[in-house]
Design an enzyme around this catalytic site. Structure first.
Site, mmCIF file in Angstrom:
data_model
loop_
_atom_site.group_PDB
_atom_site.id
_atom_site.type_symbol
_atom_site.label_atom_id
_atom_site.label_comp_id
_atom_site.label_asym_id
_atom_site.label_seq_id
_atom_site.Cartn_x
_atom_site.Cartn_y
_atom_site.Cartn_z
ATOM 1 N N ASP A 160 7.706 -9.724 -4.357
ATOM 2 C CA ASP A 160 7.338 -8.393 -4.818
ATOM 3 C C ASP A 160 6.153 -8.463 -5.768
ATOM 4 O O ASP A 160 5.934 -9.479 -6.443
ATOM 5 C CB ASP A 160 8.506 -7.736 -5.579
ATOM 6 C CG ASP A 160 9.677 -7.401 -4.671
ATOM 7 O OD1 ASP A 160 9.507 -7.467 -3.438
ATOM 8 O OD2 ASP A 160 10.754 -7.087 -5.209
ATOM 9 N N HIS A 161 5.401 -7.364 -5.837
ATOM 10 C CA HIS A 161 4.403 -7.239 -6.892
ATOM 11 C C HIS A 161 5.144 -7.035 -8.213
ATOM 12 O O HIS A 161 6.191 -6.387 -8.249
ATOM 13 C CB HIS A 161 3.478 -6.047 -6.611
ATOM 14 C CG HIS A 161 2.308 -5.973 -7.530
ATOM 15 N ND1 HIS A 161 2.409 -5.451 -8.802
ATOM 16 C CD2 HIS A 161 1.022 -6.350 -7.367
ATOM 17 C CE1 HIS A 161 1.221 -5.506 -9.387
ATOM 18 N NE2 HIS A 161 0.362 -6.049 -8.545
ATOM 19 N N PRO A 162 4.636 -7.577 -9.323
ATOM 20 C CA PRO A 162 5.361 -7.439 -10.595
ATOM 21 C C PRO A 162 5.591 -5.995 -11.032
ATOM 22 O O PRO A 162 6.609 -5.690 -11.662
ATOM 23 C CB PRO A 162 4.442 -8.164 -11.591
ATOM 24 C CG PRO A 162 3.667 -9.130 -10.765
ATOM 25 C CD PRO A 162 3.466 -8.456 -9.454
#
Length: 394
Positions: free
Chosen positions: A224-226
């Protein structure tokens, strides 16, 4: 007419391992004359493996090799003669070593005030860790890079490439080029330095600024993107597809493609912040839909809707892909014993200079150019060169 922008720039390369040679490789690829200074005894290189191996050939193409004993007074005298003719000196010694050898910036500057002196260290030229040894692996841990790599709740994971070494080499090459430009305007050389630690921390970019701004130390988020969701790897019938649809418009388009337009108006997922907080439930819903498509079919639909997406490739698949083939990211060198040697090209295109540089020659044998440099550059007689060999100076 095609030409290389760094033609005429002479670089003396004292570096070992990977970060420093990445710097000199870039300068050499774009036309600089790079002289790799090796110890007289062929001890190989602690990075790159065998001189005829694929890593060594890739790391040290477009360089000459001069065998020179810097521990001897005569060897240092020869080095200083070369410094007078050079534009750039590169080194990655620990501070006490370069002073002991007599090749520190203060000494080199006395010989040639116009020199651009480039240094890479593990931790920087000052501070409590300045004398400690460092390698890519340890810096990945100390920089925080590994703490944000991997999956939540699992041990930290190192990146699958030497990101500290390579980033430091690229950063130093930028610094050297800026210093050369500065010298063109002022006539003054200077010391340019970076470290594995600084370079890798700079690559963390928004993750570091997130901590500086909020006090929140980022953690690993897997694929996932942060902060921006949905952005990550989603399952399909036959594999996975990377999807980036964090902006409201793209999120609505994604929901339309997947046949769940009402999800875009669900209060839990109403904006980017809420989608990040509620990512687990959101990803489960989206994954249940992406599994209904083959990877190719899903990519086709997402591309048509203007949603960034892409397949999950191995390195082999990447290098065989049509787009990579069109970019010509591979080069070939002709080695006198190995024949054709496949190499990785530079990612930079300079169309005014004829595009991207080619491999002019493969990595040199140990001391291959010693006699030529001493004779042609320094005007030494053959008998003198023979004496230097016999004395172990070269």
């Amino acid at each position: 007419m095609s030409y290389l922008p760094l033609e005429g720039v002479v670089v003396l390369d004292l570096t070992r391992h990977r970060a420093g040679p990445v710097t000199s490789r870039l300068l050499g690829d774009f036309g600089a004359t790079v002289v790799k200074i090796d110890a007289p005894a062929d001890l190989g290189d602690s990075m790159g493996g065998s001189r005829e191996g694929f890593d060594y050939q890739n790391l040290h193409r477009n360089k000459m090799s001069l065998s020179l004993n810097l521990k001897s007074e005569e060897g240092r005298a020869i080095f200083y003669e070369l410094v007078r003719k050079a534009d750039v000196v590169l080194e990655n010694f620990r501070p006490e070593v370069k002073h002991r050898l007599g090749v520190a910036y203060e000494t080199v500057r006395e010989v040639n005030p116009r020199i651009v002196y480039g240094s890479i260290s593990g931790f920087g030229q000052k501070g409590p860790y300045q004398t400690l040894p460092a390698v890519d692996q340890t810096i990945q841990g100390m920089s925080g890079f590994m703490s944000v790599t991997g999956f939540p709740g699992q041990p930290p994971v190192r990146a699958g490439a030497a990101v500290a070494d390579i980033s430091a080499g690229m950063v130093l090459s930028q610094g050297v080029l800026m210093a050369l430009y500065h010298r063109e305007r002022t006539g003054e050389g200077q010391w340019v330095h970076t470290s594995l630690l600084e370079s890798l921390v700079s690559m963390l970019d928004f993750q570091v600024v997130r901590y500086l701004s909020t006090g929140e130390s980022p953690h690993a988020a897997g694929n996932d993107h942060p902060t921006l969701m949905p952005t990550g790897l989603f399952p399909t019938l036959d594999g996975h597809v990377n999807i980036a649809a964090a902006e409201d418009q793209k999120f609505r388009a994604l929901c339309e493609v997947l046949g769940i337009p009402e999800l875009a108006f669900e209060p839990l997922y109403a904006d980017t912040a809420l989608r990040s907080v509620n990512r687990k439930g959101l990803c489960e819903i989206l994954s249940s839909k992406t599994r209904e498509y083959s990877s190719a079919a899903l990519q086709q639909k997402l591309n048509a809707a203007g949603i960034p997406c892409g397949p999950m490739f191995t390195i082999a698949q990447t290098m065989e892909d049509a787009q990579m083939q069109s970019l010509r990211m591979t080069e070939e060198g002709q080695h006198p014993r190995l024949g054709t040697v496949p190499l990785l090209g530079q990612p930079l295109h300079l169309e005014g200079c004829g595009g991207r540089p080619e491999v002019r020659f493969t990595a040199p044998d140990h001391g291959e150019h010693t006699d030529r440099i001493l004779s042609e550059w320094l005007g030494m007689e053959a008998s003198r060169i023979k004496d230097l060999h016999r004395q172990g100076v070269v």
